[in-house]
Design a protein around this motif. Structure first.
Motif, PDB file in Angstrom:
ATOM      1  N   PRO A  61       0.812  -1.221   0.000  1.00 46.38           N
ATOM      2  CA  PRO A  61       0.000   0.000   0.000  1.00 46.38           C
ATOM      3  C   PRO A  61       0.836   1.258   0.000  1.00 46.38           C
ATOM      4  O   PRO A  61       0.476   2.246  -0.586  1.00 46.38           O
ATOM      5  N   SER A  62       2.006   1.214   0.607  1.00 46.70           N
ATOM      6  CA  SER A  62       2.767   2.444   0.724  1.00 46.70           C
ATOM      7  C   SER A  62       3.261   2.915  -0.631  1.00 46.70           C
ATOM      8  O   SER A  62       3.504   4.081  -0.834  1.00 46.70           O
ATOM      9  N   ARG A  63       3.408   2.013  -1.553  1.00 48.49           N
ATOM     10  CA  ARG A  63       3.872   2.452  -2.873  1.00 48.49           C
ATOM     11  C   ARG A  63       2.712   2.688  -3.816  1.00 48.49           C
ATOM     12  O   ARG A  63       2.773   3.506  -4.693  1.00 48.49           O
TER      13      ARG A  63
ATOM     14  N   ARG B 223      -0.373   3.643  -3.026  1.00 51.20           N
ATOM     15  CA  ARG B 223      -1.190   4.816  -2.725  1.00 51.20           C
ATOM     16  C   ARG B 223      -0.401   6.094  -2.907  1.00 51.20           C
ATOM     17  O   ARG B 223       0.689   6.228  -2.382  1.00 51.20           O
ATOM     18  N   GLY B 224      -0.968   7.010  -3.606  1.00 44.07           N
ATOM     19  CA  GLY B 224      -0.394   8.339  -3.668  1.00 44.07           C
ATOM     20  C   GLY B 224      -1.232   9.222  -2.776  1.00 44.07           C
ATOM     21  O   GLY B 224      -2.007   8.734  -1.968  1.00 44.07           O
ATOM     22  N   ASP B 225      -1.065  10.550  -2.922  1.00 42.51           N
ATOM     23  CA  ASP B 225      -1.903  11.406  -2.095  1.00 42.51           C
ATOM     24  C   ASP B 225      -3.195  11.694  -2.842  1.00 42.51           C
ATOM     25  O   ASP B 225      -3.460  12.791  -3.275  1.00 42.51           O
TER      26      ASP B 225
ATOM     27  N   GLY C  67      -6.058  11.367  -1.569  1.00 42.32           N
ATOM     28  CA  GLY C  67      -7.090  11.817  -0.670  1.00 42.32           C
ATOM     29  C   GLY C  67      -8.004  10.678  -0.250  1.00 42.32           C
ATOM     30  O   GLY C  67      -8.665  10.764   0.759  1.00 42.32           O
TER      31      GLY C  67
ATOM     32  N   GLY D 131      -6.880   7.212  -0.445  1.00 46.17           N
ATOM     33  CA  GLY D 131      -6.061   6.158   0.101  1.00 46.17           C
ATOM     34  C   GLY D 131      -6.462   4.776  -0.373  1.00 46.17           C
ATOM     35  O   GLY D 131      -5.919   3.788   0.076  1.00 46.17           O
TER      36      GLY D 131
ATOM     37  N   LEU E 289       9.545   5.654 -13.654  1.00 46.93           N
ATOM     38  CA  LEU E 289      10.573   5.178 -12.724  1.00 46.93           C
ATOM     39  C   LEU E 289       9.941   4.727 -11.408  1.00 46.93           C
ATOM     40  O   LEU E 289      10.347   3.730 -10.812  1.00 46.93           O
TER      41      LEU E 289
ATOM     42  N   LEU F 166       7.169   1.384 -12.385  1.00 44.85           N
ATOM     43  CA  LEU F 166       7.539   0.087 -12.952  1.00 44.85           C
ATOM     44  C   LEU F 166       8.173  -0.847 -11.928  1.00 44.85           C
ATOM     45  O   LEU F 166       8.042  -2.058 -12.039  1.00 44.85           O
ATOM     46  N   GLY F 167       8.831  -0.313 -10.928  1.00 49.80           N
ATOM     47  CA  GLY F 167       9.422  -1.187  -9.909  1.00 49.80           C
ATOM     48  C   GLY F 167       8.380  -2.027  -9.190  1.00 49.80           C
ATOM     49  O   GLY F 167       8.388  -3.251  -9.279  1.00 49.80           O
TER      50      GLY F 167
ATOM     51  N   ARG G 108       6.419  -4.889 -11.012  1.00 51.45           N
ATOM     52  CA  ARG G 108       7.107  -6.034 -11.582  1.00 51.45           C
ATOM     53  C   ARG G 108       6.484  -7.357 -11.163  1.00 51.45           C
ATOM     54  O   ARG G 108       7.121  -8.246 -10.659  1.00 51.45           O
TER      55      ARG G 108
ATOM     56  N   SER H  41       0.084  11.589  -8.000  1.00 47.62           N
ATOM     57  CA  SER H  41       0.997  11.877  -6.898  1.00 47.62           C
ATOM     58  C   SER H  41       2.240  12.643  -7.367  1.00 47.62           C
ATOM     59  O   SER H  41       2.705  13.574  -6.712  1.00 47.62           O
TER      60      SER H  41
END
Lengths: 230, 203
Positions: free
Chosen positions: B20-22, B24-26, B28, B30, B80, B83-84, B87, B105
């Motif tokens: 989730p930490s990657r 989710r962006g901001d 609003g 989540g 960048l 894509l990580g 994978r 984001s």
């Protein structure tokens, strides 16, 4: 003064140059927005150049081209950043000369780092010392511990065999974060912002996204988990 | 480039929930877009993702920054960053939802860094709604038309000449039969009025 900078911003947009940002008030921000809306509608303007598409493809190929990218070519992840932080901070503590390297290593990624998705900067006090916050045995793999060292409070985590620590204070208005029930994220009680244990912003309900949490340098010495604090 | 790209629903679900930490962006909200778009289609590898989406992402960004340099930088940043974590196997819908979240984001970060406020945003929750605008630049043209249509003739004309027809201020002045100085003043006033119109229009 800023009227001139607004004019220059618009002129740069019109000439296809990279425009330079300036401290805009609400009305000027609206003009910038309108200028972008109009400029983006210029016929034929929205397609990427072939050169750019090819160059970015090459760059991505070096990053992601193999089935299992080596750690060296992977984009900076939380673990890698923390690893750098620990090593460089230790160097700073020992020799007093590693500070510049630390600063560079942790802020050098530029663009991505202060977006809500990126890792935060690492706190580097001018004069700090290592404080023991837990015994190594108290911090098993996959666990998180809160610590309060007077000047700072935060959370230290061991995951994937590595330690990481972040500030325990919300970057919005300074409310103290709490670990959620499943020990997977840090929640702010004030405005419902939430951060990952790596400091990245997970979600918020604010007009502007708060910055990610600063990292705190952390190391393990003789069975003790230590953080680098003023 | 073959191993991780096996089509496997369980893998998609696991990845969506685990990172989730990657993801989710901001935004609003989540919330990672759910799996309603999962279908038989998936990408063969990262290159397929890139080729299919690079122009969409670029156009999306260009429309919101209005210049090539920033649009290129932000497009680079999106791929960048995206894509990580991508994978693994994922449906086309999942990939696009993730690209959209990342783009949102990245753009928010850009404006925060440069102006300290959100000048433009990427609205809309579904990638298909937002990115379908991209292959043709219709949405930008429609928006510009709506702004221009609300302006007095001379304001509309100067903005058309300069923003849409790429005239220099000198060329625009000649076209309109006025001095260069007058053309500049006219453009400033016209843009101010256009901004007022633009703010009144729904996003």
């Amino acid at each position: 003064m800023n009227t001139r900078r607004l004019r220059r911003y618009v002129e740069d947009l019109l000439r296809g140059r990279r425009p330079r940002p300036f401290p805009a008030d609400e009305r000027q921000a609206a003009e910038v927005r309108a200028a972008i809306a109009l400029r983006a509608a210029r016929p034929g303007g929205g397609a990427p150049h072939e050169d750019f598409v090819a160059a970015l493809h090459r760059r991505l190929a070096t990053e992601f081209g193999t089935a299992a990218p080596s750690p060296a070519t992977r984009p900076p992840t939380r673990r890698r950043v923390v690893q750098v932080a620990s090593v460089a901070a230790a160097a700073a503590a020992v020799g007093g000369a590693g500070g510049a390297a630390l600063d560079h290593a942790l802020t050098g990624t530029g663009a991505g780092t202060d977006a809500g998705t990126g890792p935060g900067v690492t706190l580097r006090p001018n004069s700090g010392t290592w404080h023991t916050v837990a015994a190594s045995t108290d911090l098993a793999e996959g666990t998180v511990l809160a610590f309060d060292a007077g000047t700072l409070n935060g959370f230290v985590e061991r995951t994937g065999g590595r330690l990481s620590a972040v500030s325990g204070v919300c970057t919005h208005l300074g409310c103290r974060l709490r670990l959620n029930a499943t020990a997977t994220e840090l929640d702010c009680p004030c405005h419902n912002a939430a951060f990952a244990l790596g400091g990245e912003l997970l979600r918020h309900q604010l007009p502007t996204a708060p910055a990610p949490l600063p990292h705190i340098a952390v190391r393990e010495v003789d069975g003790a988990v230590q953080v680098f604090l003023p | 480039m073959t191993g991780p790209w096996v089509r496997d629903r369980h893998e998609v679900v696991r990845v969506a929930g685990r990172e989730p930490s990657r993801i989710r962006g901001d935004t609003g909200t989540g919330e990672m877009p759910r799996l309603h778009l999962v279908g038989p289609d998936s990408y063969a590898d990262w290159e397929a993702i890139y080729r299919d989406n690079v122009e969409r992402v670029y156009r999306l960004m260009f429309r919101r920054v209005g210049n090539r340099s920033d649009a290129e930088d932000l497009t680079t940043e999106v791929f960048l960053a995206a894509l990580g974590p991508l994978r693994t196997s994922a449906s086309v819908g999942e990939v696009r939802a993730y690209l959209l979240t990342t783009a949102r984001s990245v753009l928010a970060g850009h404006w925060r860094r440069t102006f300290g406020q959100q000048i433009t945003t990427i609205d809309g929750d579904r990638f298909e709604d937002v990115l379908s605008e991209a292959p043709v630049n219709d949405a930008a043209a429609v928006r510009a038309d709506r702004i221009l249509a609300a302006l007095p003739d001379r304001y509309r004309r100067i903005l058309q000449l300069r923003f849409l027809e790429a005239c220099t201020v000198k060329e625009a002045a000649e076209e309109m039969g006025i001095t260069v100085g007058n053309a500049k003043v006219l453009q400033h006033r016209a843009l101010r009025e256009a901004a007022a119109v633009n703010e009144r229009l729904a996003p």
